[in-house]
Design a protein around this motif. Structure first.
Motif, PDB file in Angstrom:
ATOM      1  N   ALA A 152      55.409  17.149  64.567  1.00 12.58           N
ATOM      2  CA  ALA A 152      54.734  16.217  63.658  1.00 12.58           C
ATOM      3  C   ALA A 152      55.269  14.796  63.858  1.00 12.58           C
ATOM      4  O   ALA A 152      56.228  14.570  64.600  1.00 12.58           O
ATOM      5  CB  ALA A 152      54.949  16.670  62.217  1.00 12.58           C
ATOM      6  N   ARG A 153      54.611  13.880  63.187  1.00 11.37           N
ATOM      7  CA  ARG A 153      55.057  12.475  63.153  1.00 11.37           C
ATOM      8  C   ARG A 153      55.563  12.252  61.726  1.00 11.37           C
ATOM      9  O   ARG A 153      54.787  12.346  60.777  1.00 11.37           O
ATOM     10  CB  ARG A 153      53.893  11.547  63.510  1.00 11.37           C
ATOM     11  CG  ARG A 153      53.360  11.794  64.909  1.00 11.37           C
ATOM     12  CD  ARG A 153      51.993  11.179  65.159  1.00 11.37           C
ATOM     13  NE  ARG A 153      51.461  11.662  66.424  1.00 11.37           N
ATOM     14  CZ  ARG A 153      51.662  11.071  67.606  1.00 11.37           C
ATOM     15  NH1 ARG A 153      52.347   9.939  67.653  1.00 11.37           N
ATOM     16  NH2 ARG A 153      51.173  11.589  68.713  1.00 11.37           N
ATOM     17  N   ILE A 154      56.875  11.995  61.602  1.00  9.72           N
ATOM     18  CA  ILE A 154      57.530  12.039  60.286  1.00  9.72           C
ATOM     19  C   ILE A 154      58.154  10.690  59.930  1.00  9.72           C
ATOM     20  O   ILE A 154      58.896  10.107  60.734  1.00  9.72           O
ATOM     21  CB  ILE A 154      58.636  13.123  60.254  1.00  9.72           C
ATOM     22  CG1 ILE A 154      58.088  14.479  60.713  1.00  9.72           C
ATOM     23  CG2 ILE A 154      59.216  13.239  58.859  1.00  9.72           C
ATOM     24  CD1 ILE A 154      59.160  15.545  60.890  1.00  9.72           C
ATOM     25  N   LEU A 155      57.859  10.222  58.733  1.00  7.35           N
ATOM     26  CA  LEU A 155      58.578   9.074  58.181  1.00  7.35           C
ATOM     27  C   LEU A 155      59.558   9.642  57.149  1.00  7.35           C
ATOM     28  O   LEU A 155      59.137  10.280  56.186  1.00  7.35           O
ATOM     29  CB  LEU A 155      57.601   8.098  57.531  1.00  7.35           C
ATOM     30  CG  LEU A 155      58.118   6.677  57.261  1.00  7.35           C
ATOM     31  CD1 LEU A 155      56.950   5.722  57.004  1.00  7.35           C
ATOM     32  CD2 LEU A 155      59.091   6.602  56.110  1.00  7.35           C
ATOM     33  N   HIS A 156      60.830   9.441  57.392  1.00 13.73           N
ATOM     34  CA  HIS A 156      61.874   9.968  56.499  1.00 13.73           C
ATOM     35  C   HIS A 156      62.356   8.864  55.551  1.00 13.73           C
ATOM     36  O   HIS A 156      62.763   7.795  56.018  1.00 13.73           O
ATOM     37  CB  HIS A 156      63.096  10.438  57.293  1.00 13.73           C
ATOM     38  CG  HIS A 156      62.817  11.479  58.346  1.00 13.73           C
ATOM     39  ND1 HIS A 156      63.064  12.815  58.154  1.00 13.73           N
ATOM     40  CD2 HIS A 156      62.328  11.369  59.617  1.00 13.73           C
ATOM     41  CE1 HIS A 156      62.754  13.497  59.254  1.00 13.73           C
ATOM     42  NE2 HIS A 156      62.305  12.630  60.163  1.00 13.73           N
ATOM     43  N   GLN A 232      47.222   7.364  60.175  1.00  9.53           N
ATOM     44  CA  GLN A 232      47.009   6.974  61.573  1.00  9.53           C
ATOM     45  C   GLN A 232      48.340   6.892  62.341  1.00  9.53           C
ATOM     46  O   GLN A 232      48.360   6.918  63.560  1.00  9.53           O
ATOM     47  CB  GLN A 232      46.258   5.642  61.655  1.00  9.53           C
ATOM     48  CG  GLN A 232      47.069   4.409  61.314  1.00  9.53           C
ATOM     49  CD  GLN A 232      46.212   3.174  61.236  1.00  9.53           C
ATOM     50  OE1 GLN A 232      45.628   2.870  60.197  1.00  9.53           O
ATOM     51  NE2 GLN A 232      46.086   2.469  62.352  1.00  9.53           N
ATOM     52  N   PHE A 233      49.446   6.813  61.589  1.00 14.53           N
ATOM     53  CA  PHE A 233      50.761   6.734  62.241  1.00 14.53           C
ATOM     54  C   PHE A 233      51.622   7.982  61.992  1.00 14.53           C
ATOM     55  O   PHE A 233      52.373   8.387  62.890  1.00 14.53           O
ATOM     56  CB  PHE A 233      51.529   5.504  61.740  1.00 14.53           C
ATOM     57  CG  PHE A 233      50.816   4.211  62.002  1.00 14.53           C
ATOM     58  CD1 PHE A 233      50.418   3.856  63.282  1.00 14.53           C
ATOM     59  CD2 PHE A 233      50.533   3.337  60.962  1.00 14.53           C
ATOM     60  CE1 PHE A 233      49.748   2.662  63.521  1.00 14.53           C
ATOM     61  CE2 PHE A 233      49.870   2.155  61.188  1.00 14.53           C
ATOM     62  CZ  PHE A 233      49.471   1.808  62.467  1.00 14.53           C
ATOM     63  N   PHE A 234      51.559   8.531  60.765  1.00 11.34           N
ATOM     64  CA  PHE A 234      52.467   9.628  60.417  1.00 11.34           C
ATOM     65  C   PHE A 234      51.706  10.767  59.728  1.00 11.34           C
ATOM     66  O   PHE A 234      50.727  10.531  59.009  1.00 11.34           O
ATOM     67  CB  PHE A 234      53.589   9.131  59.485  1.00 11.34           C
ATOM     68  CG  PHE A 234      54.504   8.137  60.148  1.00 11.34           C
ATOM     69  CD1 PHE A 234      55.476   8.544  61.052  1.00 11.34           C
ATOM     70  CD2 PHE A 234      54.353   6.781  59.920  1.00 11.34           C
ATOM     71  CE1 PHE A 234      56.303   7.622  61.691  1.00 11.34           C
ATOM     72  CE2 PHE A 234      55.173   5.843  60.548  1.00 11.34           C
ATOM     73  CZ  PHE A 234      56.150   6.273  61.443  1.00 11.34           C
TER      74      PHE A 234
END
Length: 464
Positions: A152-156, A232-234
């Motif tokens: 996945a694409r993850i923002l933490h 679109q990013f995460f």
């Protein structure tokens, strides 16, 4: 600004896809803890969806080898970066310096290959679905199918109350092969950059290092978060922290952008009547209950704040006195002295002292440990090593104080867990342990009621 003040400003670096970015274009923080960061270039902090993430197809064994080497690098600290990060963390975090140091010493274990494999086996069903498409052969229709734990694409948004949060987030992002942007918390600006610099040191230019960025911006800054927190990013927002942080983050959740929330929690202990079988046993139970209460200086979600004692008021007082005596003990994740109890809590407790028929108090405001016994749980949040002891006729009477915000329940004696665990889970609790074991959170078990690795991937089907 004079030269003296200049020296008090900390410089925080960003990590952008494995590369260190230095600069002091932006300045933040209260007067006593100012810090600078490089300018924030949002375009550099996202990965295009038109191409797979850098490590999407990297074999898991290769990733585990690198993480093992990273753990050894953190232990050796060949460039002094870990020591530097620790010094900065001690200066900017309220945690006691010795506890912060011991927390840093424990970080390398988080990247241990054997430990990570337990998590992968228990949470993702093994390496097969991470490295490729795992066949599904038991469908009732007889159709052929395969499933993959796709990166996945993850923002933490990580919490800064303990340095292990940064290390755990990086380990989880790595073994799921995700692309990861870590928002640095203002009370732990240095741990994640130090670990990611280590990752680039042991695997320069590697796909895994290029899968991580870390940057600071003010939490809730709409100009930044409204642009970054988009599907679109995460795919995922993995958010730790307090109520305000999570409420702000939830504003951006929408179809295609999922919240994986490590909510703020409170933990309790339950002491059965069996503890009063002898003075020696009561002292032993009080010591273990004190370990649960002072865990990470009572900054952790798993730290016990309310302790329900099955017995009379006199028995609860005997336990409370022993508990307070044992709270001032040096332990691996607790100092002996703690931090002074702040004014707002002193006012609350001073208010209770004038009602001795209802409240009894042991200890002072030095920070080593203070216990309040009351008929009902106090209506303020016990912290700074303050514990509220509440007598109950039956441990089941304490169930009405358990809810979905209750993370850990440490319980004595061990065998009564079987009697109570379903009732506790039904009331909302997420973890039941033996008394004294609140701090032993194991990788490969559920966290806050779910399996984190399973939530941090995208489960994709290939159906025949």
């Amino acid at each position: 600004m004079n030269a003296v003040n200049q020296t008090q400003i900390s410089r925080v670096c960003h990590i952008v896809k494995g590369e260190v970015v230095e600069g002091a274009e932006l300045e933040y923080g209260p007067a006593h803890a100012r810090f600078t960061t490089p300018a924030l270039k949002l375009d550099d902090l996202v990965w295009s969806r038109q191409a797979p993430g850098p490590a999407f197809d990297t074999p898991l064994d290769e990733i585990l080898d690198i993480l093992g080497e990273l753990g050894r690098w953190l232990e050796r600290d060949p460039e002094g970066l870990v020591r530097q990060a620790l010094e900065n963390a001690i200066r900017n975090n309220p945690m006691h310096p010795r506890v912060m140091q011991r927390s840093y010493e424990m970080m390398p274990r988080i990247f241990d290959r054997e430990r990570l494999m337990v998590q992968i086996d228990n949470e993702l069903g093994g390496k097969t679905a991470v490295d490729g498409w795992k066949p599904v052969t038991n469908l009732l229709s007889g159709r052929s199918a395969a499933m993959r734990a796709f990166p996945a694409r993850i923002l933490h948004i990580i919490a800064g109350n303990a340095p292990g949060v940064a290390a755990v987030s990086i380990a989880r992002g790595a073994v799921t092969k995700a692309v990861n942007l870590i928002k640095l918390p203002s009370n732990d600006l240095f741990t994640a950059p130090a670990i990611l610099r280590g990752l680039s040191a042991v695997a320069p230019g590697h796909a895994l290092a290029r899968s991580f960025s870390a940057a600071y911006w003010r939490g809730g800054d709409d100009k930044v978060e409204s642009l970054l927190m988009r599907p679109q990013f995460f795919d995922k927002l993995a958010a730790w922290g307090g109520d305000a942080t999570l409420r702000s983050a939830k504003n951006y959740i929408c179809p295609g952008f999922e919240l994986v929330s490590f909510d703020p929690k409170t933990s309790i202990s339950m002491i059965g009547r069996e503890a009063f079988a002898s003075d020696e046993l009561l002292a032993e139970v009080a010591d273990k209950a004190a370990a649960d209460a002072t865990l990470v200086e009572q900054l952790a979600c798993a730290s016990s704040r309310y302790q329900f004692v099955e017995g009379t008021q006199e028995q609860a007082d005997r336990f409370a006195e022993l508990l307070q005596q044992r709270m001032g003990t040096e332990r691996q994740l607790a100092s002996a002295e703690g931090r002074p109890v702040p004014g707002h809590l002193r006012e609350e407790i001073d208010g209770l002292r004038v009602m001795p028929d209802y409240y009894r108090i042991w200890g002072d405001y030095s920070g080593s440990g203070l216990v309040v016994r009351s008929e009902e749980p106090v209506d303020f949040h016990p912290e700074f090593r303050v514990v509220n002891v509440v007598p109950v006729k039956d441990l089941r009477d304490a169930l009405r104080f358990v809810n979905v915000a209750t993370q850990t329940v440490s319980l004595f004696p061990d065998e009564r867990k079987i009697e109570l665990r379903d009732l506790l889970a039904s009331a909302g609790a997420q973890r039941v342990t033996c008394i004294g074991a609140s701090g032993g959170m194991e990788g490969g078990l559920a966290h806050d009621g779910f399996l984190p690795l399973a939530r941090l991937v995208r489960w994709i089907n290939d159906e025949g």
